[in-house]
Motif scaffolding. Structure first.
Motif, short mmCIF file in Angstrom:
data_model
loop_
_atom_site.label_atom_id
_atom_site.label_comp_id
_atom_site.label_asym_id
_atom_site.label_seq_id
_atom_site.Cartn_x
_atom_site.Cartn_y
_atom_site.Cartn_z
N ALA A 198 21.26 -1.07 5.04
CA ALA A 198 20.60 -1.20 6.13
C ALA A 198 19.25 -0.36 6.01
CB ALA A 198 21.18 -0.64 7.25
N ALA A 199 19.19 0.69 5.38
CA ALA A 199 17.83 1.53 5.24
C ALA A 199 16.95 1.01 4.32
CB ALA A 199 18.51 2.92 4.78
N LEU A 200 17.54 0.35 3.24
CA LEU A 200 16.46 -0.69 2.04
C LEU A 200 16.22 -1.54 3.08
CD1 LEU A 200 18.91 -0.97 -0.96
CD2 LEU A 200 16.49 0.10 -0.81
N MET A 201 16.73 -2.43 3.88
CA MET A 201 16.01 -3.61 4.64
C MET A 201 15.29 -3.09 5.73
SD MET A 201 16.28 -6.70 4.95
CE MET A 201 16.65 -7.99 5.99
N LYS A 202 15.32 -1.80 6.38
CA LYS A 202 14.60 -1.25 7.29
C LYS A 202 13.27 -0.99 6.75
CE LYS A 202 14.21 2.00 10.88
NZ LYS A 202 12.69 1.60 11.50
N ALA A 203 13.20 -0.16 5.63
CA ALA A 203 12.04 0.28 4.87
C ALA A 203 11.09 -0.85 4.44
CB ALA A 203 12.75 1.30 3.66
N SER A 204 11.79 -1.88 3.99
CA SER A 204 10.99 -3.05 3.59
C SER A 204 10.07 -3.85 4.62
CB SER A 204 11.87 -4.07 2.54
OG SER A 204 12.90 -4.60 3.47
N THR A 205 11.12 -4.00 5.72
CA THR A 205 10.35 -4.75 6.73
C THR A 205 9.43 -4.07 7.56
OG1 THR A 205 12.59 -4.27 8.15
CG2 THR A 205 12.40 -6.56 7.04
N ASP A 206 9.67 -2.44 7.74
CA ASP A 206 8.79 -1.68 8.35
C ASP A 206 7.76 -1.51 7.67
OD1 ASP A 206 10.74 -0.99 10.35
OD2 ASP A 206 11.14 0.98 9.78
N ALA A 207 7.53 -1.41 6.27
CA ALA A 207 6.48 -1.46 5.45
C ALA A 207 5.53 -2.70 5.76
CB ALA A 207 6.64 -1.24 4.02
N CYS A 208 6.53 -3.64 5.52
CA CYS A 208 5.45 -4.99 5.69
C CYS A 208 5.01 -5.12 7.28
CB CYS A 208 6.69 -6.35 5.61
SG CYS A 208 7.12 -6.58 3.84
N GLU A 209 5.76 -4.78 8.41
CA GLU A 209 5.22 -4.96 9.46
C GLU A 209 3.92 -3.84 9.82
OE1 GLU A 209 6.76 -6.30 12.99
OE2 GLU A 209 6.52 -7.56 11.31
N ARG A 210 4.05 -2.71 9.11
CA ARG A 210 2.85 -1.84 9.29
C ARG A 210 1.47 -2.32 8.72
NH1 ARG A 210 1.22 2.81 11.95
NH2 ARG A 210 0.03 4.07 10.38
N TYR A 211 1.91 -2.91 7.66
CA TYR A 211 0.54 -3.07 7.01
C TYR A 211 0.15 -4.75 6.73
CZ TYR A 211 0.92 1.63 5.44
OH TYR A 211 1.13 2.97 5.40
N PHE A 212 1.03 -5.56 7.45
CA PHE A 212 0.70 -6.80 7.21
C PHE A 212 -0.62 -7.49 7.60
CE2 PHE A 212 0.51 -11.17 9.15
CZ PHE A 212 0.96 -12.05 8.09
N GLN A 213 -1.19 -6.78 8.89
CA GLN A 213 -2.39 -7.09 9.27
C GLN A 213 -3.50 -6.64 8.39
OE1 GLN A 213 -2.27 -5.52 13.23
NE2 GLN A 213 -2.76 -7.48 14.00
N ALA A 214 -3.54 -5.51 7.80
CA ALA A 214 -4.42 -5.14 6.70
C ALA A 214 -4.55 -6.16 5.51
CB ALA A 214 -3.98 -3.79 6.00
N PHE A 215 -3.40 -6.64 5.01
CA PHE A 215 -3.62 -7.70 4.01
C PHE A 215 -4.33 -9.11 4.76
CE2 PHE A 215 0.35 -5.29 2.54
CZ PHE A 215 -0.24 -4.97 1.34
#
Length: 168
Positions: free
Chosen positions: A126-143
């Protein structure tokens, strides 16, 4: 076992992807068990649909997670996107982003090492899933800013890291 080989063959009571699959079932995630060593999960985020792949890599005894979103990087924006990936990675404590050259997509990657026959817990998965989706959510707009708005990597990162205080 050779001197360079540090990993021994270990018997596992359960395949690591089975743990991820059980967690996905409990959490009602949409998933597909592609092969014995791989499964994919689809997650809707605030900014995009994230495609998260969990892969068991026996040779290094690692559970690998890769999260991608639909964002193809054309050659003309590749250099600036690589600068952004580098700047974003400086902000991360775990995992990292890559620009996957074969598909020209940005993805977040991280691995959980499970040496000596260790099994992952549902909490770790669950932590792997959360870390990956949190990072994507945090930086998606920058991309997005680099790709669609023509912003520089620094401008794009500054825009998503900008936090307001108080209320307007």
């Amino acid at each position: 076992m050779t001197q360079l080989s540090l990993i021994e063959d270990n018997d596992r009571s359960e395949h690591p992807i089975d743990v991820v699959e059980r967690l996905a079932s409990l959490r009602d995630w949409i998933f597909d068990r592609i092969e014995t060593d791989e499964m994919s999960v689809s997650v809707s985020g605030r900014w995009a649909e994230y495609h998260v792949a969990f892969t068991w890599i026996e040779e290094v005894e690692a559970l690998h997670v890769a999260a991608a979103f639909d964002l193809k990087v054309p050659e003309r924006r590749r250099a600036e996107m690589l600068r952004l990936v580098s700047l974003v990675n400086e902000q991360l404590w775990i995992g990292h982003f890559d620009l996957w050259s074969s598909d020209s997509v940005v993805m977040f990657r991280h691995s959980l090492l499970l040496n000596d026959g260790l099994a992952p817990t549902q909490g770790q998965c669950a932590a792997l899933m959360k870390a990956s989706t949190d990072a994507c959510e945090r930086y998606f707009q920058a991309f997005q800013f680099v790709l669609w708005a023509g912003k520089s990597a620094r401008e794009a990162l500054d825009a998503v890291l900008f936090e307001t205080e108080g209320e307007a």
